[in-house]
Design a protein around this motif. Structure first.
Motif, PDB file in Angstrom:
ATOM      1  N   LEU A  77       0.466 -30.164  -2.177  1.00 45.05           N
ATOM      2  CA  LEU A  77       0.068 -29.326  -3.312  1.00 45.05           C
ATOM      3  C   LEU A  77      -1.056 -28.382  -2.897  1.00 45.05           C
ATOM      4  N   THR A  78      -2.038 -28.916  -2.190  1.00 39.76           N
ATOM      5  CA  THR A  78      -3.150 -28.083  -1.726  1.00 39.76           C
ATOM      6  C   THR A  78      -2.650 -27.006  -0.777  1.00 39.76           C
ATOM      7  N   LEU A  79      -1.788 -27.380   0.153  1.00 40.61           N
ATOM      8  CA  LEU A  79      -1.228 -26.407   1.087  1.00 40.61           C
ATOM      9  C   LEU A  79      -0.443 -25.335   0.337  1.00 40.61           C
ATOM     10  N   GLY A  80       0.336 -25.752  -0.633  1.00 40.61           N
ATOM     11  CA  GLY A  80       1.100 -24.797  -1.434  1.00 40.61           C
ATOM     12  C   GLY A  80       0.189 -23.818  -2.162  1.00 40.61           C
ATOM     13  N   ARG A  81      -0.908 -24.337  -2.702  1.00 37.59           N
ATOM     14  CA  ARG A  81      -1.859 -23.466  -3.402  1.00 37.59           C
ATOM     15  C   ARG A  81      -2.502 -22.467  -2.438  1.00 37.59           C
ATOM     16  N   ILE A  82      -2.842 -22.949  -1.257  1.00 36.38           N
ATOM     17  CA  ILE A  82      -3.442 -22.062  -0.248  1.00 36.38           C
ATOM     18  C   ILE A  82      -2.454 -20.971   0.137  1.00 36.38           C
ATOM     19  N   LEU A  83      -1.198 -21.366   0.389  1.00 32.74           N
ATOM     20  CA  LEU A  83      -0.184 -20.373   0.775  1.00 32.74           C
ATOM     21  C   LEU A  83       0.056 -19.363  -0.347  1.00 32.74           C
ATOM     22  N   MET A  84       0.052 -19.846  -1.599  1.00 29.46           N
ATOM     23  CA  MET A  84       0.231 -18.923  -2.728  1.00 29.46           C
ATOM     24  C   MET A  84      -0.948 -17.962  -2.834  1.00 29.46           C
ATOM     25  N   ALA A  85      -2.155 -18.463  -2.619  1.00 26.90           N
ATOM     26  CA  ALA A  85      -3.342 -17.606  -2.683  1.00 26.90           C
ATOM     27  C   ALA A  85      -3.272 -16.531  -1.599  1.00 26.90           C
ATOM     28  N   ILE A  86      -2.868 -16.933  -0.395  1.00 26.01           N
ATOM     29  CA  ILE A  86      -2.726 -15.959   0.695  1.00 26.01           C
ATOM     30  C   ILE A  86      -1.682 -14.909   0.321  1.00 26.01           C
ATOM     31  N   ASP A  87      -0.540 -15.358  -0.230  1.00 26.21           N
ATOM     32  CA  ASP A  87       0.500 -14.412  -0.646  1.00 26.21           C
ATOM     33  C   ASP A  87      -0.023 -13.444  -1.707  1.00 26.21           C
ATOM     34  N   ASN A  88      -0.768 -13.966  -2.681  1.00 27.89           N
ATOM     35  CA  ASN A  88      -1.298 -13.114  -3.755  1.00 27.89           C
ATOM     36  C   ASN A  88      -2.274 -12.076  -3.207  1.00 27.89           C
ATOM     37  N   ILE A  89      -3.181 -12.508  -2.347  1.00 19.40           N
ATOM     38  CA  ILE A  89      -4.148 -11.565  -1.766  1.00 19.40           C
ATOM     39  C   ILE A  89      -3.417 -10.542  -0.901  1.00 19.40           C
ATOM     40  N   TYR A  90      -2.448 -10.998  -0.156  1.00 20.37           N
ATOM     41  CA  TYR A  90      -1.667 -10.099   0.701  1.00 20.37           C
ATOM     42  C   TYR A  90      -0.965  -9.038  -0.153  1.00 20.37           C
ATOM     43  N   GLN A  91      -0.331  -9.480  -1.234  1.00 24.94           N
ATOM     44  CA  GLN A  91       0.364  -8.538  -2.120  1.00 24.94           C
ATOM     45  C   GLN A  91      -0.614  -7.535  -2.732  1.00 24.94           C
ATOM     46  N   ARG A  92      -1.796  -7.993  -3.106  1.00 25.67           N
ATOM     47  CA  ARG A  92      -2.796  -7.085  -3.669  1.00 25.67           C
ATOM     48  C   ARG A  92      -3.237  -6.057  -2.635  1.00 25.67           C
ATOM     49  N   CYS A  93      -3.352  -6.505  -1.380  1.00 20.37           N
ATOM     50  CA  CYS A  93      -3.705  -5.555  -0.321  1.00 20.37           C
ATOM     51  C   CYS A  93      -2.624  -4.489  -0.178  1.00 20.37           C
ATOM     52  N   LEU A  94      -1.366  -4.907  -0.205  1.00 21.63           N
ATOM     53  CA  LEU A  94      -0.260  -3.957  -0.043  1.00 21.63           C
ATOM     54  C   LEU A  94      -0.158  -3.017  -1.232  1.00 21.63           C
ATOM     55  N   GLU A  95      -0.320  -3.559  -2.434  1.00 15.50           N
ATOM     56  CA  GLU A  95      -0.154  -2.743  -3.641  1.00 15.50           C
ATOM     57  C   GLU A  95      -1.367  -1.867  -3.913  1.00 15.50           C
ATOM     58  N   GLY A  96      -2.545  -2.333  -3.514  1.00 13.34           N
ATOM     59  CA  GLY A  96      -3.771  -1.627  -3.885  1.00 13.34           C
ATOM     60  C   GLY A  96      -4.153  -0.486  -2.987  1.00 13.34           C
ATOM     61  N   SER A  97      -3.530  -0.352  -1.849  1.00 11.62           N
ATOM     62  CA  SER A  97      -3.957   0.679  -0.916  1.00 11.62           C
ATOM     63  C   SER A  97      -2.836   1.665  -0.642  1.00 11.62           C
ATOM     64  N   SER A  98      -3.098   2.925  -1.004  1.00 11.02           N
ATOM     65  CA  SER A  98      -2.120   3.959  -0.657  1.00 11.02           C
ATOM     66  C   SER A  98      -2.594   4.727   0.568  1.00 11.02           C
ATOM     67  N   ILE A  99      -3.851   4.541   0.953  1.00 10.09           N
ATOM     68  CA  ILE A  99      -4.396   5.250   2.106  1.00 10.09           C
ATOM     69  C   ILE A  99      -4.144   4.459   3.389  1.00 10.09           C
ATOM     70  N   ILE A 100      -4.524   3.197   3.374  1.00  4.44           N
ATOM     71  CA  ILE A 100      -4.408   2.372   4.581  1.00  4.44           C
ATOM     72  C   ILE A 100      -3.039   1.714   4.607  1.00  4.44           C
ATOM     73  N   ARG A 101      -2.330   1.934   5.689  1.00  5.93           N
ATOM     74  CA  ARG A 101      -1.026   1.282   5.866  1.00  5.93           C
ATOM     75  C   ARG A 101      -0.952   0.759   7.290  1.00  5.93           C
ATOM     76  N   TYR A 102      -0.572  -0.478   7.394  1.00  2.90           N
ATOM     77  CA  TYR A 102      -0.337  -1.057   8.710  1.00  2.90           C
ATOM     78  C   TYR A 102       1.171  -1.155   8.884  1.00  2.90           C
ATOM     79  N   ASP A 103       1.573  -1.780   9.910  1.00  6.46           N
ATOM     80  CA  ASP A 103       3.014  -1.928  10.161  1.00  6.46           C
ATOM     81  C   ASP A 103       3.600  -2.963   9.198  1.00  6.46           C
ATOM     82  N   ASN A 104       3.391  -2.714   7.921  1.00  5.47           N
ATOM     83  CA  ASN A 104       3.764  -3.686   6.895  1.00  5.47           C
ATOM     84  C   ASN A 104       5.259  -3.791   6.674  1.00  5.47           C
TER      85      ASN A 104
END
Length: 158
Positions: A77-104
């Motif tokens: 459960l803890t691992l799942g929560r950590i992975l979900m948090a990483i996914d959420n932060i990752y998605q926010r990084c992708l959605e929130g930045s129109s200037i910075i783009r990596y090889d996403n």
């Protein structure tokens, strides 16, 4: 009459001897059976004690297994929560930045390859994937930090 009396006495003596032998045989048999019954009762008591010990051991083992299962579930459960948090932060990084783009786009395809759990490899792949996402998140954070520092410097100049 004398001979018949002697015969009767001899028969009587013989019958008494046989009776005494039968009594001693019956007494010996009774003692033997009593000893056998006592031994069987001792065996039963020993086996009951052993059964109790084994049942207690089984209960202890079951409690250990249940504790292990609960701990594993909690860790999953803890691992799942950590992975979900990483996914959420990752998605926010992708959605929130129109200037910075990596090889996403390449990475997004790679991230999408890992689907539902099928075996132990699932968590290993998810862990590797999380590490890659964390690197992307770290890059975004570093870039945002640099942007903020540059903005502060320009604000002080201007």
């Amino acid at each position: 009459m004398g001979t018949s009396n002697k015969t009767l006495e001899a028969n009587h003596t013989e019958i008494e001897k046989r009776l005494e032998n039968e009594r001693s045989e019956a007494l010996r048999f009774e003692k033997e059976i009593t000893n056998e019954i006592l031994q069987l009762n001792n065996d039963i008591a020993f086996l009951q004690k052993r059964q109790e010990d084994l049942m207690n051991k089984k209960i202890d083992l079951q409690a250990g297994v249940e504790s292990s299962n609960n701990e594993a579930s909690s860790k999953n459960l803890t691992l799942g929560r950590i992975l979900m948090a990483i996914d959420n932060i990752y998605q926010r990084c992708l959605e929130g930045s129109s200037i910075i783009r990596y090889d996403n786009e390449e990475r997004r395809d790679e991230f999408e390859k890992v689907k539902e759990p099928t075996d132990e490899e699932y968590f290993a792949k998810k862990g590797e994937l999380a590490m890659k996402k964390l690197k992307v998140i770290g890059n975004y954070m570093s870039d945002f930090n640099t942007i903020i520092q540059e903005c502060r410097k320009e604000k002080k100049k201007g």
